[in-house]
Design a protein around this motif. Structure first.
Motif: not given
Length: 187
Positions: A81-102
Motif C-alpha cells: 500500500s505504501a506505493r500509493s500512500e506514504r502514510h502506510h510506511l508508518h504502518h510498515l514500521v509499526g508492523d515490523a516493531a510488532m514482529v520484533y516484539m513478538a
C-alpha cells in the motif's frame, strides 16, 4: 510484556479503545480513511493483546510466532500500500516493531526472562527513536494553532462525520504511538 500489572492494564485499555475507534472509522465514506483505519484497528487490538500483563495471563508458546506471522503479513500489505500512500510506511514500521516484539517475547518465554546482555539492543533503540519522533510530530500536529493558521475551523466541514475528523484520527495514532513506546520500554 514485562512490567507492572496496573500499567499493563491501562495499556490494554488504551489500545483496545483505540482499536475500537479505528473499527468505527472503517465505516467512513472516505476510502483512504477506511484503508488506514483497518490497519490501525489491527495494530490497536494486537497491542492490547500483547500488553496483557504476564502475571495475569501467559500466552501459549505458539502465540508469539502467530503474532509474528500476523504482523509480518500486515507489514507486507503495508509495504504494498505504501506505493500509493506514504502514510502506510508508518504502518510498515509499526508492523515490523510488532514482529520484533513478538520474536523477542518468544525468545524470552523459551529461555526464561533473562536476556543475558546489558543495555538496550540496537533495534529496540532505533524503534524507540522512531516512535519518540513520531509521537512528538503527531502531538505538534494536534495543536489548535495549526487550524487557526490555515484559516479553517477546528471541526472540519459540516459533511464530515465524527469518524472522518482528522484530529480524532491523529489522536488515535498519537495514543498508539505512546503505547508502542511504553511497550518497547518494557522489553
Amino acid at each position: 510484556m514485562h512490567g507492572p500489572t496496573s500499567s499493563g492494564w491501562l495499556l490494554v485499555a488504551l489500545c483496545a479503545a483505540t482499536g475500537t475507534y479505528c473499527l468505527l472509522r472503517m465505516r467512513s465514506g472516505v476510502e483512504e480513511q477506511r484503508r488506514a483505519a483497518g490497519g490501525e484497528a489491527l495494530m490497536g487490538f494486537g497491542m492490547a493483546a500483547m500488553a496483557v500483563p504476564a502475571a495475569v495471563f501467559t500466552p501459549p508458546a505458539w502465540a508469539w510466532p502467530a503474532y509474528a506471522v500476523l504482523f509480518g503479513a500486515a507489514g507486507l500489505r503495508a509495504l504494498w500500500s505504501a506505493r500509493s500512500e506514504r502514510h502506510h510506511l508508518h504502518h510498515l514500521v509499526g508492523d515490523a516493531a510488532m514482529v520484533y516484539m513478538a520474536l523477542v517475547m518468544a525468545g524470552t518465554s523459551a529461555h526464561g526472562h533473562a536476556h543475558g546482555s546489558s543495555g538496550i539492543p540496537l533495534l529496540t533503540g532505533l524503534l524507540l527513536l522512531y516512535f519518540t519522533g513520531y509521537v512528538l510530530l503527531t502531538g505538534v500536529r494536534l495543536l489548535p494553532v495549526a487550524a487557526v493558521a490555515r484559516g479553517g475551523t477546528a471541526g472540519g466541514g459540516a459533511a464530515d462525520g465524527w469518524g472522518d475528523r482528522p484530529e480524532l484520527a491523529r489522536a488515535c495514532r498519537l495514543s498508539m504511538g505512546i503505547a508502542m513506546l511504553a511497550m518497547l520500554l518494557t522489553m
